[in-house]
Design an enzyme around this catalytic site. Structure first.
Site, short mmCIF file in Angstrom:
data_model
loop_
_atom_site.label_atom_id
_atom_site.label_comp_id
_atom_site.label_asym_id
_atom_site.label_seq_id
_atom_site.Cartn_x
_atom_site.Cartn_y
_atom_site.Cartn_z
N HIS A 178 79.90 97.84 45.72
CA HIS A 178 80.34 96.44 45.58
C HIS A 178 81.11 95.97 46.79
O HIS A 178 80.98 94.84 47.25
CB HIS A 178 81.25 96.31 44.36
CG HIS A 178 80.49 96.23 43.08
ND1 HIS A 178 80.79 97.00 42.00
CD2 HIS A 178 79.45 95.47 42.74
CE1 HIS A 178 79.96 96.71 41.03
NE2 HIS A 178 79.13 95.78 41.45
N GLU A 213 53.94 94.27 52.16
CA GLU A 213 54.75 95.39 52.64
C GLU A 213 54.08 96.73 52.38
O GLU A 213 54.64 97.78 52.64
CB GLU A 213 56.17 95.33 52.08
CG GLU A 213 56.27 95.03 50.61
CD GLU A 213 57.69 94.78 50.12
OE1 GLU A 213 58.67 95.01 50.86
OE2 GLU A 213 57.84 94.36 48.96
N ASP A 245 59.51 97.79 54.78
CA ASP A 245 58.64 98.71 54.04
C ASP A 245 57.28 98.86 54.71
O ASP A 245 56.73 99.95 54.73
CB ASP A 245 58.46 98.22 52.60
CG ASP A 245 59.64 98.63 51.74
OD1 ASP A 245 60.08 99.78 51.85
OD2 ASP A 245 60.14 97.78 50.98
N CYS A 292 60.01 88.41 56.48
CA CYS A 292 61.40 88.48 56.02
C CYS A 292 62.00 89.87 56.21
O CYS A 292 63.12 90.13 55.77
CB CYS A 292 61.54 88.02 54.58
SG CYS A 292 60.62 89.05 53.43
C1 PEP Z 1 61.10 94.55 53.54
O1 PEP Z 1 60.62 95.57 53.01
O2 PEP Z 1 60.91 94.24 54.73
C2 PEP Z 1 61.95 93.65 52.75
C3 PEP Z 1 62.36 92.50 53.24
O3 PEP Z 1 62.35 94.08 51.53
P1 PEP Z 1 63.56 95.13 51.29
O4 PEP Z 1 64.24 95.34 52.62
O5 PEP Z 1 64.44 94.50 50.28
O6 PEP Z 1 62.82 96.33 50.82
MG MG Z 2 60.72 95.84 50.88
#
Ligand code: PEP
Ligand code: MG
Length: 577
Positions: free
Chosen positions: A189, A430, A454, A501
């Site tokens: 947290h 991903e 990922d 992202c």
């Molecule tokens: C990613 O895998 O790039 C992603 C944005 O998701 P996370 O980092 O939450 O796995």
């Molecule tokens: Mg991811």
């Protein structure tokens, strides 16, 4: 001078004087009682728990307490009232005939030791909450003043063995310039809160509280994940100038706030923010984001000992949508599993969790959990511009099943009288198989967003969290670049926007490549937006496409890396300044 390396929990540099925050209590008294005193001991315990509950209620009612902080305090309130826990103390007092402080202290020690030994980082992180609540009750029993960080009246760097979540919520945030703790992990947290308050923080330092002395000078380098105690003149001077440079740079970049991320030849790229908790929205807006490209909804679940219900989820989503004032918000459905296991789903150990029962797979086999989230999401769509995004889609079947479920729940809600706008439903790319069949997936998706964190891990078969093989984790690997190229082509051929992202979207050495590949949107932590915007505004699509053409011909990531480095440290260096 002593340098200690830990976990970077919140970036930035803070220089200041150590304020040691300690929970080390004076010894807990231990004495025997008579059988006839058991009832009176329990009455003392109940009164102390009541007083602690009242303190928590007051904290919770504080004006500047955000919703996620409230959720943490709610979890503490539930712990205070936990009947199983009360029974444990009561039985302890009558079985051992020892005073109640001692029984409470010992029972919690045993529980804490069990939690600390857990393999799960999340369980270990929750021991902080238990410690916090117990200290509060013990303070009442022993008539001790609770240490309050709310009254800090000078700027400090907070150093602690472990910072309790309720301390982080209650502390005077204007006075806390940095945080350094022995314990903690990125999903604790305290880490979550320090990021949302934008306080440079390094956690997991093991022994900073032992070495630090009150009032001595300390540097918290949240970006690199290390601290320097009692720095020598040269180090201090270097960090001071880096810190000034950082601020000067930030102020300068903030001037771009109202300007679009538009290339010199007129292509607009949407720059959006990634958030984990609703409290980050202020930072999203101050950094001039065009919207939220990834709201990792699972953090609401990770932060809670209990499954958040439909109303709690609805309120969080609604709050984010409303605060964004009509700018688009992409909320990703639960990406639990892998390294993100919610307290409520613990005990589901898998030998290969990253390839296991996570994200959309988990939701599709827990339809009641998925239904609750989708109802909350769809209901919130009336309050802003919502997009729903599914994580970890590996092929058409999963997408169809999840999208059909959204349609079913939307019809259900409409039949019961809810007025819902049409909500675009898109997917994260991903998993390499999803990238390979992105032409097929594009027909059933309103948008793509590439999760490179990922995608790189699965493409190169390299655990994104394992530092031993980190040298293989390479965004510019030709295999990764070919997949990115394919996804953008397939998305565009079907006429849908393609975003990124993953962390690669914030890499300033990658920006020119991503523009050249044709990405329509890049989503990243808010504070990275201005520097990426500055690069986009200084290039043309044409030159970016030429650079992509060169890079795609290269045989190895080392060549691509060196090529982009040469460009960004040469021709384009002014765009990084
Ligand atoms: C990613 O895998 O790039 C992603 C944005 O998701 P996370 O980092 O939450 O796995
Ligand atoms: Mg991811």
């Amino acid at each position: 001078m002593k340098t200690i390396t830990g976990i970077s929990a919140s970036p930035g540099i803070a220089i200041g004087r150590v304020f040691i925050h300690t929970h080390d209590a004076p010894a807990v008294p231990r004495y025997a009682i008579e059988v006839g005193q058991v009832e009176a001991e329990m009455a003392r315990f109940v009164a102390a728990a009541d007083a602690a509950r009242e303190e928590l209620r007051l904290l919770r009612a504080g004006e500047d307490v955000g919703e996620d902080q409230r959720a943490i305090l709610d979890a503490h309130l539930l712990m205070v009232d936990d009947s199983e826990f009360r029974d444990r103390v009561q039985n302890g007092v009558s079985d051992t005939l020892m005073n109640v402080e001692w029984v409470l202290y010992r029972s919690v020690q045993v529980l804490l030791e069990q939690l600390q030994q857990s393999e799960s980082e999340l369980i270990r992180a929750r021991s902080t909450d238990l410690h916090d609540v117990t200290s509060r009750v013990l303070n009442r029993l022993l008539n001790r003043e609770t240490v309050s960080l709310a009254d800090l009246d000078r700027e400090v760097i907070l150093v602690a063995h472990d910072l309790m979540p309720s301390d982080a919520i209650a502390m005077n945030k204007r006075m806390v310039r940095g945080i350094a703790t022995d314990a903690g992990s990125r999903t604790s947290h305290t880490a979550i809160l320090s990021r949302s308050f934008e306080i440079p923080s390094v956690l997991g330092l093991s022994n900073v509280a032992r070495y630090a002395e009150s009032d001595e000078v300390i540097i918290v380098d949240g970006t690199r994940g290390r601290i320097v105690l009692d720095p020598d003149e040269a180090t201090l001077a270097a960090y001071e100038s880096e810190s000034q440079e950082w601020h000067r740079h930030e102020v300068q970049l903030m001037r771009l706030h109202d300007l679009p991320a538009e290339t010199k030849d007129g292509k607009l790229i949407e720059l959006k923010a990634n958030i984990e908790v609703p409290d980050e929205v202020d930072s999203v807006l101050t950094h001039g984001a065009d919207g939220i490209g990834l709201y990792r909804s699972e953090f609401l679940f990770l932060g809670s000992r209990y499954l958040p219900g439909e109303e709690q989820q609805f309120n969080s989503y609604k709050r984010v949508l409303e605060s964004m004032g009509g700018k688009p918000v992409t909320i990703r459905t639960l990406d639990l599993g892998g390294d993100k296991v919610a307290k409520s789903f613990e005990g589901l150990a898998e030998s290969n969790p990253i390839l296991g029962w996570r994200a959309i797979r988990f939701c599709l086999s827990n339809l009641d959990v998925f239904r609750t989230q989708l109802r909350a999401l769809l209901r919130s769509s009336a309050y802003g511009k919502l997009n729903i995004m599914f994580p970890m889609i590996s092929g058409l079947e999963e997408l169809q099943q999840a999208a059909d479920f959204v349609d079913e729940i939307a019809s259900e809600l409409r039949r019961s009288g809810e007025k819902l706008p049409d909500v675009p439903v898109g997917i994260m790319i991903e998993v390499p198989s999803a990238a390979m069949v992105s032409d097929i997936l594009a027909r059933r998706s309103s948008f793509f967003s590439v999760g490179t964190n990922d995608l790189i891990q699965y493409t190169i078969a390299v655990d994104r969290g394992n530092e031993r093989i980190a040298y293989l984790y390479e965004p510019f690997h030709p295999g990764v670049l070919r997949l990115l190229h394919l996804v953008v082509e397939n998305g565009h051929r079907q006429g849908i926007p393609v975003a990124m992202c993953g962390e690669m979207a914030a890499d300033t050495f990658a920006t020119i490549l991503l523009v050249g590949l044709g990405f329509d949107e890049l989503s990243m932590s808010s504070s990275s937006i201005p520097e990426v915007k500055q690069i986009i505004r200084g290039i043309t699509v044409r030159e970016a496409e030429e650079i992509v053409g060169e890079a795609m011909e290269m045989d190895s990531f080392k060549d691509v890396d060196a090529y982009l480095r040469r460009l960004m440290e040469g021709t384009y260096a002014p765009l990084l300044a």
